[in-house]
Design an enzyme around this catalytic site. Structure first.
Site, PDB file in Angstrom:
ATOM      1  N   LYS A 152       8.261  56.121  19.241  1.00 29.04           N
ATOM      2  CA  LYS A 152       8.296  54.781  19.860  1.00 29.04           C
ATOM      3  C   LYS A 152       6.894  54.308  20.229  1.00 29.04           C
ATOM      4  CE  LYS A 152      10.881  55.882  23.377  1.00 29.04           C
ATOM      5  NZ  LYS A 152      11.263  57.291  23.190  1.00 29.04           N
ATOM      6  N   ARG A 168       3.235  68.096  19.978  1.00 29.87           N
ATOM      7  CA  ARG A 168       2.552  67.207  20.926  1.00 29.87           C
ATOM      8  C   ARG A 168       2.177  67.981  22.197  1.00 29.87           C
ATOM      9  NH1 ARG A 168       5.537  61.708  22.553  1.00 29.87           N
ATOM     10  NH2 ARG A 168       6.471  62.881  24.248  1.00 29.87           N
ATOM     11  N   ARG A 173      16.374  52.192  29.787  1.00 24.83           N
ATOM     12  CA  ARG A 173      16.840  53.528  29.429  1.00 24.83           C
ATOM     13  C   ARG A 173      18.193  53.835  30.043  1.00 24.83           C
ATOM     14  NH1 ARG A 173      11.546  56.165  28.144  1.00 24.83           N
ATOM     15  NH2 ARG A 173      11.950  58.336  27.692  1.00 24.83           N
ATOM     16  N   ARG A 233      15.381  66.364  28.224  1.00 26.99           N
ATOM     17  CA  ARG A 233      15.137  64.945  27.910  1.00 26.99           C
ATOM     18  C   ARG A 233      16.049  64.479  26.781  1.00 26.99           C
ATOM     19  NH1 ARG A 233       9.312  65.859  26.838  1.00 26.99           N
ATOM     20  NH2 ARG A 233       9.113  63.743  26.037  1.00 26.99           N
ATOM     21  N   ARG A 246       1.092  67.306  27.778  1.00 31.18           N
ATOM     22  CA  ARG A 246       1.898  66.532  28.723  1.00 31.18           C
ATOM     23  C   ARG A 246       2.800  67.487  29.496  1.00 31.18           C
ATOM     24  NH1 ARG A 246       4.715  61.142  26.324  1.00 31.18           N
ATOM     25  NH2 ARG A 246       6.497  62.043  27.391  1.00 31.18           N
TER      26      ARG A 246
HETATM   27  P1  ADP Z   1       9.486  60.083  25.818  1.00 33.52           P
HETATM   28  O1  ADP Z   1      10.129  58.954  25.078  1.00 33.52           O
HETATM   29  O2  ADP Z   1       8.825  61.071  24.913  1.00 33.52           O
HETATM   30  O3  ADP Z   1      10.391  60.745  26.821  1.00 33.52           O
HETATM   31  P2  ADP Z   1       8.066  58.296  27.649  1.00 33.52           P
HETATM   32  O4  ADP Z   1       6.590  58.233  27.842  1.00 33.52           O
HETATM   33  O5  ADP Z   1       8.756  57.069  27.190  1.00 33.52           O
HETATM   34  O6  ADP Z   1       8.254  59.507  26.634  1.00 33.52           O
HETATM   35  O7  ADP Z   1       8.768  58.774  29.010  1.00 33.52           O
HETATM   36  C1  ADP Z   1       8.345  59.929  29.725  1.00 33.52           C
HETATM   37  C2  ADP Z   1       9.176  60.105  31.014  1.00 33.52           C
HETATM   38  O8  ADP Z   1       8.970  58.972  31.881  1.00 33.52           O
HETATM   39  C3  ADP Z   1      10.691  60.147  30.821  1.00 33.52           C
HETATM   40  O9  ADP Z   1      11.170  61.446  30.492  1.00 33.52           O
HETATM   41  C4  ADP Z   1      11.179  59.683  32.205  1.00 33.52           C
HETATM   42  O10 ADP Z   1      11.094  60.724  33.148  1.00 33.52           O
HETATM   43  C5  ADP Z   1      10.165  58.622  32.580  1.00 33.52           C
HETATM   44  N1  ADP Z   1      10.598  57.260  32.158  1.00 33.52           N
HETATM   45  C6  ADP Z   1      10.026  56.491  31.189  1.00 33.52           C
HETATM   46  N2  ADP Z   1      10.661  55.302  31.058  1.00 33.52           N
HETATM   47  C7  ADP Z   1      11.679  55.324  31.965  1.00 33.52           C
HETATM   48  C8  ADP Z   1      12.713  54.412  32.324  1.00 33.52           C
HETATM   49  N3  ADP Z   1      12.856  53.225  31.714  1.00 33.52           N
HETATM   50  N4  ADP Z   1      13.576  54.782  33.299  1.00 33.52           N
HETATM   51  C9  ADP Z   1      13.462  55.956  33.941  1.00 33.52           C
HETATM   52  N5  ADP Z   1      12.524  56.863  33.648  1.00 33.52           N
HETATM   53  C10 ADP Z   1      11.629  56.570  32.677  1.00 33.52           C
END
Ligand code: ADP
Length: 190
Positions: free
Chosen positions: A13, A127, A88, A144, A133
């Site tokens: 994404k 990654r 999400r 996740r 990370r």
């Molecule tokens: P990935 O898609 O690899 O999980 P992101 O950078 O999009 O990576 O998200 C990392 C973390 O940030 C998620 O696992 C969650 O804990 C938090 N997060 C991101 N976006 C949201 C959201 N819209 N609502 C709640 N938590 C979020």
């Protein structure tokens, strides 16, 4: 033009969204990036956010929705933006819909990046080595993915009912994925 990217962790994404943002010159909202920024602050909010992210759980809706509200108030966002990793949960999707409707606005399309689970785990482990990370480790990755299936994938039905979803095969080379995305965006936007 308001485009949402939905896909499991590791689907690409962030990468695809950045390219599309450059191509269309619209603001990019990555709630993951913003939450990581808050996490790095030595504040009580930072520690709260860390307690969710590091466990592979979603941050609380109220916090994420507040971040998005602030972002949408920026003037540059008036004519469109790209949502990366948001919404999400169904509640986030509903609140976003209401926020946009109050400005006579709405989501234009949803790009669903589809990648099979084995490939996702491989990508995320790779990654983990490169980016270090805190949430890219074997245990948190599984958590996740579970959270994605339970809380986020129902959004695909929610948006499909509104005729907004375009499925993209995310297993191909990143440039092929991007070409596919551009085709779909052009087809929708005319
Ligand atoms: P990935 O898609 O690899 O999980 P992101 O950078 O999009 O990576 O998200 C990392 C973390 O940030 C998620 O696992 C969650 O804990 C938090 N997060 C991101 N976006 C949201 C959201 N819209 N609502 C709640 N938590 C979020």
């Amino acid at each position: 033009m308001r485009i949402i990217f939905i896909g499991p962790p590791g689907a690409g994404k962030g990468t695809q969204c950045k390219q599309l943002v450059d191509h269309l010159s619209v603001p990019h909202l990555s709630t993951g990036d913003m939450l990581r920024e808050i996490r790095s602050e030595r504040s009580s909010l930072g520690r709260l956010v860390a307690s969710y992210i590091d466990m592979g759980r979603l941050a609380p809706d109220f916090l994420v929705v507040r971040i998005v509200e602030e972002f949408l108030r920026r003037e540059q966002c008036n004519s469109g933006c790209m949502f990366d990793g948001f919404p999400r949960t169904l509640l986030q999707a509903q609140l976003l819909g209401e926020q946009l409707a109050s400005r006579d606005d709405r989501i234009s399309m949803v790009l669903n990046l589809d990648v099979d689970e084995d490939a996702l785990v491989q990508r995320l482990l790779k990654r983990a080595e490169i980016e270090k990370r805190a949430d890219d480790n074997a245990e948190t990755i599984q958590q996740r993915l579970r959270v994605y299936h339970r809380q986020t994938s129902p959004l695909l039905d929610f948006y499909a009912q509104r005729g907004l979803v375009e499925r993209i095969d995310g297993c191909q080379h990143p440039t092929a994925v991007f070409d596919q995305i551009l085709d779909r965006v052009r087809a929708r936007m005319g």
